[in-house]
Design a protein around this motif. Sequence first.
Motif, short mmCIF file in Angstrom:
data_model
loop_
_atom_site.label_atom_id
_atom_site.label_comp_id
_atom_site.label_asym_id
_atom_site.label_seq_id
_atom_site.Cartn_x
_atom_site.Cartn_y
_atom_site.Cartn_z
N LYS A 105 0.24 -6.30 -7.39
CA LYS A 105 -0.49 -5.04 -7.35
C LYS A 105 0.08 -4.14 -6.27
N ILE A 106 0.04 -2.84 -6.57
CA ILE A 106 0.42 -1.84 -5.56
C ILE A 106 -0.72 -0.83 -5.50
N CYS A 107 -1.18 -0.55 -4.31
CA CYS A 107 -2.23 0.46 -4.15
C CYS A 107 -1.58 1.84 -4.23
N THR A 108 -2.07 2.68 -5.14
CA THR A 108 -1.45 3.99 -5.33
C THR A 108 -2.31 5.13 -4.78
N GLU A 109 -3.61 4.86 -4.64
CA GLU A 109 -4.49 5.86 -4.00
C GLU A 109 -5.76 5.16 -3.54
N TYR A 110 -6.52 5.86 -2.70
CA TYR A 110 -7.81 5.33 -2.28
C TYR A 110 -8.90 6.14 -2.98
N GLN A 111 -10.06 5.51 -3.14
CA GLN A 111 -11.22 6.29 -3.57
C GLN A 111 -12.31 6.17 -2.52
N VAL A 112 -12.87 7.32 -2.15
CA VAL A 112 -13.99 7.33 -1.22
C VAL A 112 -15.11 8.11 -1.89
N ASP A 113 -16.26 7.50 -2.06
CA ASP A 113 -17.40 8.12 -2.75
C ASP A 113 -16.98 8.70 -4.10
N GLN A 129 -14.31 9.95 -5.00
CA GLN A 129 -13.27 11.00 -4.92
C GLN A 129 -11.92 10.33 -4.61
N SER A 130 -10.87 10.76 -5.32
CA SER A 130 -9.59 10.14 -4.96
C SER A 130 -8.97 10.81 -3.75
N MET A 131 -8.22 9.99 -3.06
CA MET A 131 -7.64 10.43 -1.80
C MET A 131 -6.22 9.86 -1.77
N ASP A 132 -5.22 10.72 -1.67
CA ASP A 132 -3.89 10.12 -1.65
C ASP A 132 -3.24 10.24 -0.28
N GLU A 133 -4.08 10.58 0.73
CA GLU A 133 -3.57 10.63 2.10
C GLU A 133 -4.25 9.56 2.92
N PHE A 134 -3.55 9.05 3.89
CA PHE A 134 -4.12 7.99 4.71
C PHE A 134 -5.15 8.61 5.67
N PRO A 135 -6.43 8.19 5.57
CA PRO A 135 -7.46 8.84 6.39
C PRO A 135 -7.36 8.49 7.88
N VAL A 136 -7.83 9.42 8.69
CA VAL A 136 -7.78 9.23 10.15
C VAL A 136 -9.05 8.51 10.63
N SER A 137 -10.19 8.89 10.05
CA SER A 137 -11.45 8.34 10.53
C SER A 137 -11.59 6.87 10.14
N ASP A 191 0.85 -1.19 0.00
CA ASP A 191 0.00 0.00 0.00
C ASP A 191 0.89 1.25 0.00
N ALA A 192 1.00 1.89 -1.16
CA ALA A 192 1.89 3.05 -1.29
C ALA A 192 1.31 4.29 -0.61
N VAL A 193 -0.01 4.31 -0.39
CA VAL A 193 -0.60 5.46 0.33
C VAL A 193 -0.06 5.44 1.77
N MET A 194 -0.12 4.26 2.37
CA MET A 194 0.43 4.11 3.72
C MET A 194 1.91 4.45 3.76
N LEU A 195 2.62 3.91 2.77
CA LEU A 195 4.08 4.08 2.80
C LEU A 195 4.50 5.53 2.66
N ARG A 196 3.82 6.26 1.78
CA ARG A 196 4.18 7.67 1.59
C ARG A 196 4.05 8.43 2.91
N ASN A 197 2.96 8.16 3.61
CA ASN A 197 2.74 8.80 4.90
C ASN A 197 3.82 8.38 5.91
N GLN A 200 -11.79 2.54 -1.15
CA GLN A 200 -11.57 1.53 -2.20
C GLN A 200 -10.15 1.71 -2.69
N PRO A 201 -9.26 0.77 -2.41
CA PRO A 201 -7.89 0.92 -2.90
C PRO A 201 -7.84 0.86 -4.43
N GLN A 202 -7.09 1.76 -5.03
CA GLN A 202 -6.92 1.77 -6.49
C GLN A 202 -5.54 1.18 -6.80
#
Length: 429
Positions: A342-350, A352-360, A311-317, A368-370
């Motif tokens: 596969k490598i997850c490069t971003e998440y999608q929520v509703d 919308q793409s999200m490239d930061e690891f969410p807190v909630s 999960d590259a979103v996690m790793l970047r953070n 949804q991992p992309q």
Amino acid sequence: MSNIVIIGTQWGDEGKGKIVDLLAEYAENVVRFQGGNNAGHTMVVNNRKFISHLVPSGILQGKSCFIGNGLVVDPAVLIKELDDLESQGFPVSPDKLKISEQAHVIMPYHRRIDHAREKKKGKNKIGTTGRGIGPCYEDKATRRGIRFADLIDPEVFKDKLNNLLEEKNFYLTQYLQSESFESQLILEQYAQYADRLAPYISNVSSSINRRIKSGQNILFEGAQGTYLDIDHGTYPFVTSSNTVAGSACCGAGVGPTAIDSVVGIVKAYTTRVGRGPFPTELFDETGDAIQKKGAEFGATTGRRRRCGWLDAVMLRNSMHLNGVSGTVITKLDVLDGLETLKICTEYQVDGQSMDEFPVSLKVLADCQPQYETLPGWTESTSGVRCFEDLPVNARRYLERIEELTETPVYIVSVGPGREETMIRKNPFS
Ligand code: GDP
Ligand code: IMO
Ligand code: MG
């Protein structure tokens, strides 16, 4: 001279023990700075396997080892570890291991509270290791913990214990429907621990700072992983200490200027033990295959580790939170033979793409991992000792990790053994 912090960038078990053992060759001193015997760090040397929970993983290289003030230490577990090491031909004398007099002591009620709380929580449990880690840190934060300096002073120890036990027993029996403790039994047992450990207890911060001044190298050994950090992890499914690199300063008693660089350990895929969110978790035969091939069972509790894609979103953070200078990619060999990766490069929520690891946790649950798909390789990597000899697609995978994390890969590990490693850049040189 250089002082390096090694930390896990995911949910623990990234292979920190192996890499600390490997790099300890270049440092005179190895220091644990947080956590306790929730950690299980595996080293494989000459086909012999060692698992350390409390003693720093530099011990097999004969280095001076330190248990810093930031730890919570179960004396019975530490004594057993010292006995086991001795019986395996690695006696640990007090000049090889020093325990901070400010480290906190795990008491029997901490373990019982940990277990009873998890039981009471039922399906909402955290999935702790049951070692009393959280309850011990809790006493530290509420300023009534027992430190090693107190353990070796019989009067102070007795006073502190008797003051605490009434409340612990009330909480255990009346709220957690568990059993109470007899003060006398604990006093007798802990007096024996105090006798055995007293020669090891001292001012660790002073020793480390003296060694830094004299030009020796220090390797700070993290436990757990970034996403188990009490502040930065997937709270409340975390441990009770700060696991990020900055914690090395508080937990060993050195200033930030003492740290020269940070090495982040990245498993080539992701695992997690215990409960909590895990966006890239696999529930299919690929996940099972990785779990089996990677022998993904907890080194402390023997629990099956959940497995998923990198999960590259996690790793970047993680790179930012720890200020990682370079990474070590471990367990690359486990991915040998997979047709695609596969490598997850971003998440999608509703949508919308999200490239930061969410807190909630709610948002995390909806993520949804992309994925980006990369070709796998059929060759075995376990015998490879030089980066250039890796299969081209394995190199591509590593280079893509470098791009996504914007951080160079210093070391690649292709097996549990100390020698099953490729060092591209030695952080100590
Ligand atoms: P730690 O808690 O981060 O020290 O990691 P653990 O020791 O709990 O788990 C890592 C596991 O993977 C151990 O069994 C190691 O022996 C093993 N290991 C480490 N590096 C490699 C590697 O590159 N390949 C393989 N196959 N196993 C590895
Ligand atoms: P190493 O150092 C993986 C997890 C537990 C649980 C949560 C809280 O070997 O990487 P705790 O007992 O700390 O209160 O449990 O943290 N956990 C680990 N998971 N590796 C570890 O250590 C861990 N230490 C704690 O499984 O989910
Ligand atoms: Mg482990």
